[in-house]
Scaffold this motif. Structure first.
Motif, PDB file in Angstrom:
ATOM      1  N   TYR A 175       2.012  -1.958   9.059  1.00  0.00           N
ATOM      2  CA  TYR A 175       1.735  -1.165   7.853  1.00  0.00           C
ATOM      3  C   TYR A 175       3.640  -0.228   7.777  1.00  0.00           C
ATOM      4  CZ  TYR A 175       1.559   2.708   4.344  1.00  0.00           C
ATOM      5  OH  TYR A 175       1.584   2.922   3.034  1.00  0.00           O
ATOM      6  N   GLY A 176       4.043  -0.960   6.829  1.00  0.00           N
ATOM      7  CA  GLY A 176       5.985  -0.133   7.064  1.00  0.00           C
ATOM      8  C   GLY A 176       6.558  -1.044   6.862  1.00  0.00           C
ATOM      9  N   MET A 178      -6.180   3.900   8.365  1.00  0.00           N
ATOM     10  CA  MET A 178      -4.961   3.444   7.591  1.00  0.00           C
ATOM     11  C   MET A 178      -4.594   5.243   7.140  1.00  0.00           C
ATOM     12  SD  MET A 178      -3.698   0.895   6.820  1.00  0.00           S
ATOM     13  CE  MET A 178      -2.502   1.514   4.941  1.00  0.00           C
ATOM     14  N   ASP A 179      -5.462   6.114   6.779  1.00  0.00           N
ATOM     15  CA  ASP A 179      -5.050   7.658   7.248  1.00  0.00           C
ATOM     16  C   ASP A 179      -4.342   8.494   7.248  1.00  0.00           C
ATOM     17  OD1 ASP A 179      -6.021   9.999   5.383  1.00  0.00           O
ATOM     18  OD2 ASP A 179      -7.115  11.162   6.094  1.00  0.00           O
ATOM     19  N   LEU A 201       2.516  -3.861   3.830  1.00  0.00           N
ATOM     20  CA  LEU A 201       0.828  -3.983   4.488  1.00  0.00           C
ATOM     21  C   LEU A 201       0.214  -5.815   4.659  1.00  0.00           C
ATOM     22  CD1 LEU A 201      -1.470  -2.311   5.605  1.00  0.00           C
ATOM     23  CD2 LEU A 201      -2.579  -2.749   3.679  1.00  0.00           C
ATOM     24  N   THR A 214      -0.799   6.572   7.936  1.00  0.00           N
ATOM     25  CA  THR A 214      -0.065   6.963   6.429  1.00  0.00           C
ATOM     26  C   THR A 214       1.005   8.194   6.750  1.00  0.00           C
ATOM     27  OG1 THR A 214      -1.232   5.331   5.271  1.00  0.00           O
ATOM     28  CG2 THR A 214       0.474   7.181   3.796  1.00  0.00           C
ATOM     29  N   GLU A 273       5.164   8.342   7.221  1.00  0.00           N
ATOM     30  CA  GLU A 273       5.292   9.645   5.664  1.00  0.00           C
ATOM     31  C   GLU A 273       6.592  10.310   6.327  1.00  0.00           C
ATOM     32  OE1 GLU A 273       2.942  10.505   3.073  1.00  0.00           O
ATOM     33  OE2 GLU A 273       2.668   8.416   2.213  1.00  0.00           O
ATOM     34  N   TYR A 330       0.908  -1.294   0.009  1.00  0.00           N
ATOM     35  CA  TYR A 330      -0.209  -0.061   0.162  1.00  0.00           C
ATOM     36  C   TYR A 330       1.206   1.038   0.034  1.00  0.00           C
ATOM     37  CZ  TYR A 330      -3.347   2.900   1.230  1.00  0.00           C
ATOM     38  OH  TYR A 330      -4.684   4.832   1.355  1.00  0.00           O
ATOM     39  N   LYS A 331       0.858   2.062  -0.924  1.00  0.00           N
ATOM     40  CA  LYS A 331       1.363   2.814  -1.026  1.00  0.00           C
ATOM     41  C   LYS A 331       3.138   2.864  -1.553  1.00  0.00           C
ATOM     42  CE  LYS A 331      -1.632   6.549  -0.013  1.00  0.00           C
ATOM     43  NZ  LYS A 331      -1.743   7.392   0.345  1.00  0.00           N
TER      44      LYS A 331
END
Length: 97
Positions: free
Chosen positions: A24-25, A82-83, A15, A86, A90, A10-11
């Motif tokens: 995530y990451g 998730m928004d 995930l 993320t 970042e 994801y991006k």
């Protein structure tokens, strides 16, 4: 032929889900986001995440587990979780680069 990744991406980051916890990451980076689904609800016969605990976690093994949690929030729905996760990840990774 392109090499197939082991993880869902994801991006540009992996995930991984284990039961009600989503990571995530990259674990080799300084930070990862941990999403814990604390409650679910039924929508048209499908179970979806309702409340999600979001944590930005330092991956340094020398940091005590209690001190490893850098940020924490509870969001309604996986999309909102998730928004924010993320954005936190970042920003944290851009400061360490």
């Amino acid at each position: 032929m392109a090499k197939k990744s082991e993880f869902l991406m994801y991006k540009g980051m992996p995930l991984v889900r284990k039961d009600n916890t989503i990571y995530y990451g990259n674990t080799s980076d300084k930070f990862v986001v941990v999403l814990q689904i604390t409650s679910t609800r039924e929508i048209k016969g499908t179970t979806v995440a309702d409340r999600v605990l979001v944590q930005l976690v330092n991956t340094d093994p020398d940091v005590r587990p209690r001190d490893a949690i850098m940020k924490k929030a509870e969001k309604r729905g996986l999309y909102n979780a998730m928004d924010i996760g993320t954005v936190w990840l970042e920003r944290a990774l851009s400061k360490t680069a």
